[in-house]
Structures are given as structure tokens and as C-alpha cells.
Design a protein around this motif. Sequence first.
Motif, PDB file in Angstrom:
ATOM      1  N   TYR A 100       1.083  -1.259   0.064  1.00 45.93           N
ATOM      2  CA  TYR A 100      -0.052   0.053   0.020  1.00 45.93           C
ATOM      3  C   TYR A 100       0.818   1.283   0.097  1.00 45.93           C
ATOM      4  N   LEU A 101       0.871   2.169  -1.157  1.00 46.31           N
ATOM      5  CA  LEU A 101       1.483   3.258  -1.224  1.00 46.31           C
ATOM      6  C   LEU A 101       0.737   4.505  -0.990  1.00 46.31           C
ATOM      7  N   ALA A 102       1.028   4.971   0.228  1.00 47.43           N
ATOM      8  CA  ALA A 102       0.240   6.298   0.456  1.00 47.43           C
ATOM      9  C   ALA A 102      -1.310   5.924   0.447  1.00 47.43           C
ATOM     10  N   ALA A 103      -1.992   4.808   0.524  1.00 45.79           N
ATOM     11  CA  ALA A 103      -3.030   4.129   0.025  1.00 45.79           C
ATOM     12  C   ALA A 103      -4.193   4.130   1.068  1.00 45.79           C
ATOM     13  N   TYR A 104      -5.399   4.044   0.635  1.00 43.19           N
ATOM     14  CA  TYR A 104      -6.468   3.634   1.684  1.00 43.19           C
ATOM     15  C   TYR A 104      -6.353   2.232   2.105  1.00 43.19           C
ATOM     16  N   MET A 105      -6.290   1.870   3.216  1.00 42.21           N
ATOM     17  CA  MET A 105      -6.025   0.517   3.564  1.00 42.21           C
ATOM     18  C   MET A 105      -7.201   0.363   4.801  1.00 42.21           C
ATOM     19  N   TYR A 178       2.780  -1.235   4.167  1.00 42.91           N
ATOM     20  CA  TYR A 178       2.270   0.251   3.789  1.00 42.91           C
ATOM     21  C   TYR A 178       3.642   0.878   3.708  1.00 42.91           C
ATOM     22  N   VAL A 179       3.673   1.589   2.842  1.00 42.10           N
ATOM     23  CA  VAL A 179       4.784   2.837   2.492  1.00 42.10           C
ATOM     24  C   VAL A 179       4.352   4.073   2.884  1.00 42.10           C
ATOM     25  N   VAL A 180       4.651   4.923   3.707  1.00 40.22           N
ATOM     26  CA  VAL A 180       4.195   5.905   4.140  1.00 40.22           C
ATOM     27  C   VAL A 180       5.100   7.182   3.511  1.00 40.22           C
ATOM     28  N   CYS A 181       4.467   7.873   2.677  1.00 41.07           N
ATOM     29  CA  CYS A 181       5.082   8.947   2.035  1.00 41.07           C
ATOM     30  C   CYS A 181       5.234  10.128   3.057  1.00 41.07           C
ATOM     31  N   GLY A 182       6.385  10.431   3.961  1.00 38.12           N
ATOM     32  CA  GLY A 182       6.539  11.439   4.746  1.00 38.12           C
ATOM     33  C   GLY A 182       6.339  12.914   4.606  1.00 38.12           C
ATOM     34  N   ASP A 183       6.508  13.222   3.056  1.00 43.05           N
ATOM     35  CA  ASP A 183       6.187  14.697   2.568  1.00 43.05           C
ATOM     36  C   ASP A 183       4.907  14.679   2.037  1.00 43.05           C
ATOM     37  N   VAL A 187      -2.547  13.186   1.385  1.00 40.59           N
ATOM     38  CA  VAL A 187      -2.855  12.101   2.308  1.00 40.59           C
ATOM     39  C   VAL A 187      -1.882  12.316   3.569  1.00 40.59           C
ATOM     40  N   PRO A 188      -2.538  12.899   4.603  1.00 36.07           N
ATOM     41  CA  PRO A 188      -1.440  13.528   5.553  1.00 36.07           C
ATOM     42  C   PRO A 188      -0.871  12.210   6.056  1.00 36.07           C
ATOM     43  N   PRO A 189       0.463  12.409   6.386  1.00 38.43           N
ATOM     44  CA  PRO A 189       1.618  11.098   6.947  1.00 38.43           C
ATOM     45  C   PRO A 189       0.817  10.672   8.113  1.00 38.43           C
ATOM     46  N   ALA A 190       0.262  11.544   8.986  1.00 41.82           N
ATOM     47  CA  ALA A 190      -0.093  10.999  10.270  1.00 41.82           C
ATOM     48  C   ALA A 190      -1.391  10.061   9.962  1.00 41.82           C
ATOM     49  N   LEU A 191      -2.280  10.454   8.881  1.00 46.54           N
ATOM     50  CA  LEU A 191      -3.426   9.499   8.635  1.00 46.54           C
ATOM     51  C   LEU A 191      -2.932   8.136   8.078  1.00 46.54           C
ATOM     52  N   GLN A 192      -1.839   8.345   6.973  1.00 42.91           N
ATOM     53  CA  GLN A 192      -1.261   7.063   6.556  1.00 42.91           C
ATOM     54  C   GLN A 192      -0.490   6.263   7.752  1.00 42.91           C
ATOM     55  N   GLU A 193      -0.012   6.866   8.796  1.00 40.25           N
ATOM     56  CA  GLU A 193       0.483   6.084   9.723  1.00 40.25           C
ATOM     57  C   GLU A 193      -0.609   5.102  10.721  1.00 40.25           C
ATOM     58  N   THR A 194      -1.786   5.924  10.745  1.00 39.23           N
ATOM     59  CA  THR A 194      -2.971   5.203  11.130  1.00 39.23           C
ATOM     60  C   THR A 194      -3.351   3.877  10.523  1.00 39.23           C
ATOM     61  N   MET A 195      -3.140   4.027   9.050  1.00 36.32           N
ATOM     62  CA  MET A 195      -3.570   2.823   8.265  1.00 36.32           C
ATOM     63  C   MET A 195      -2.468   1.886   8.265  1.00 36.32           C
ATOM     64  N   THR A 200       1.123  -5.775   7.953  1.00 37.55           N
ATOM     65  CA  THR A 200       2.303  -6.518   8.726  1.00 37.55           C
ATOM     66  C   THR A 200       3.636  -5.836   8.828  1.00 37.55           C
ATOM     67  N   ALA A 201       3.903  -4.802   8.056  1.00 36.73           N
ATOM     68  CA  ALA A 201       5.202  -4.128   7.954  1.00 36.73           C
ATOM     69  C   ALA A 201       4.938  -2.751   7.461  1.00 36.73           C
ATOM     70  N   SER A 202       6.030  -1.831   7.984  1.00 36.79           N
ATOM     71  CA  SER A 202       5.750  -0.577   7.243  1.00 36.79           C
ATOM     72  C   SER A 202       7.024   0.108   6.910  1.00 36.79           C
ATOM     73  N   ARG A 203       7.269   0.812   5.873  1.00 38.32           N
ATOM     74  CA  ARG A 203       8.194   1.707   5.484  1.00 38.32           C
ATOM     75  C   ARG A 203       7.743   3.140   5.286  1.00 38.32           C
ATOM     76  N   THR A 204       8.792   4.064   5.131  1.00 37.87           N
ATOM     77  CA  THR A 204       8.570   5.598   5.161  1.00 37.87           C
ATOM     78  C   THR A 204       9.770   5.849   4.263  1.00 37.87           C
ATOM     79  N   LEU A 205       9.066   6.742   3.069  1.00 37.64           N
ATOM     80  CA  LEU A 205       9.799   7.389   2.047  1.00 37.64           C
ATOM     81  C   LEU A 205       9.743   8.791   2.318  1.00 37.64           C
ATOM     82  N   ALA A 206      10.803   9.831   2.307  1.00 35.05           N
ATOM     83  CA  ALA A 206      10.542  10.922   2.331  1.00 35.05           C
ATOM     84  C   ALA A 206      10.518  11.767   1.071  1.00 35.05           C
TER      85      ALA A 206
END
Length: 234
Positions: A100-105, A178-183, A187-195, A200-206
Amino acid sequence: MTRPESRPTLLIAHGAWHQPSSWAATCDALAELGYRTRVPALPSAGRNPAPTGSMYDDAEVIRRELSGVDGPVVVLAHSYGGIPVTEGVAGATSVSHLIYLAAYMLDAGESMYSFHGMETPSDTSGTFPLMENPREALYHDVADELADKALGQLVDQSLRSFADKVSTAAWQDISSTYVVCGDDRAVPPALQETMAARATASRTLATGHSPYLAAPHRFAALVDEIIRSAPAAR
């Protein structure tokens, strides 16, 4: 090292207002790494005439595309694309992992509207308006020439696709990252973190909302690394 011929096919679900062509650069970068890709056109997005496709129509397209792939598949969803992937991939034994890339999960019973705490409109015909400044929201870190081209390729998005509720959640049974897009400015990163907490795992891209355009080779390398180290299925 994994041999190219043994790598899974990547099935990619594009985001709202977008078309498969928006993923060309990343598909080329993934091909260089030995991956085959498929990016089906989702009927909730289009123009002339305006789209009427539902989220369930999109999910059915994803299911049909899966049925035409031999061997294992990793499904990659961007932004809105996470919703029909969550719906359409449930129970698919050929899918080894979800990204899931900055995606609605979303979970069963949720829609884009409900997840944002908005009331579902009584009339779900017509289209959902594009945000006021798509250049800033979607492509703020994309080079001007590429961003201008991407903006010119945006299409309409059916309102109904944002109102349809997920009936079953594939990520409950299929491992996911889940890949969180930090900038991200869409879709706000805080909302992405919630999803991301559901994955199972998560990563962050700046990066902003569209790393597949802003940094296709870097993003493709991350996808490759995620697939190689994917957690075991639940």
C-alpha cells in the motif's frame, strides 16, 4: 539472488483521477529489475463521458486481471487504489503480498467517506471534484515538465467510488507492507501512519504523494527490497 524469471508479477492499482500511463516510468524501472507489471484501467476514472464506475467495478477489474496472470502476484496499490485492491484481492491464493503506497487501507464496513468522518451523500451519481491545487497536493516534488504532463493526463473520478463500502479486507489474510510518504500533501502522513498500523510491516519514504513519478528508480528499488524481505503470510 532471486532470478528474474522467478519473481512475482506486479499488479498495480492506480489512484483516483489517474490512468495507467502515469505508472510508465516506474514500470520501466521495475522491468530493469526483472519484474513484469500490469496496470489495468479502473472504470471509476475516465473522461468523455464522465465515469460512472463503482469501487466494486474497480475491484472486479482487479480480480479479472489477477485471473490472467500465471504464477505468484504482488499487488501494489496507490492512494484510492488501495480500496478496490482491499476488496478485490480477498481470497486470491495467487497473491503473495500487498503493498500500500500512501493508500487507503480500509477495513470491512469502511468507505473513503466514512474513514474521513464524512456523511455519505444521498446521491452518489456524478464525479468527485479534484482538489483545488493538484500540482501542490500530488506532485510538489516532481520535476516541472513531468508534473505538467501528469496534470494534463488527469481525468474525472466517479463520486460513487468514494462512497462504496469495503465488504471484505484482503489484508486480514494476506501479508502487507504500508509505504508512508513522509512529505505527502494529499494524504497526511499522520493518517497514513494510522492505516500503516494495520499492515504486517511498514516503511517510510521522504517523498510527496507520487514517488512513482518523483523518483521511479528509487521507488522501484524499494519495491524490490520489500518483495525480497516480505513477511510470511498470516
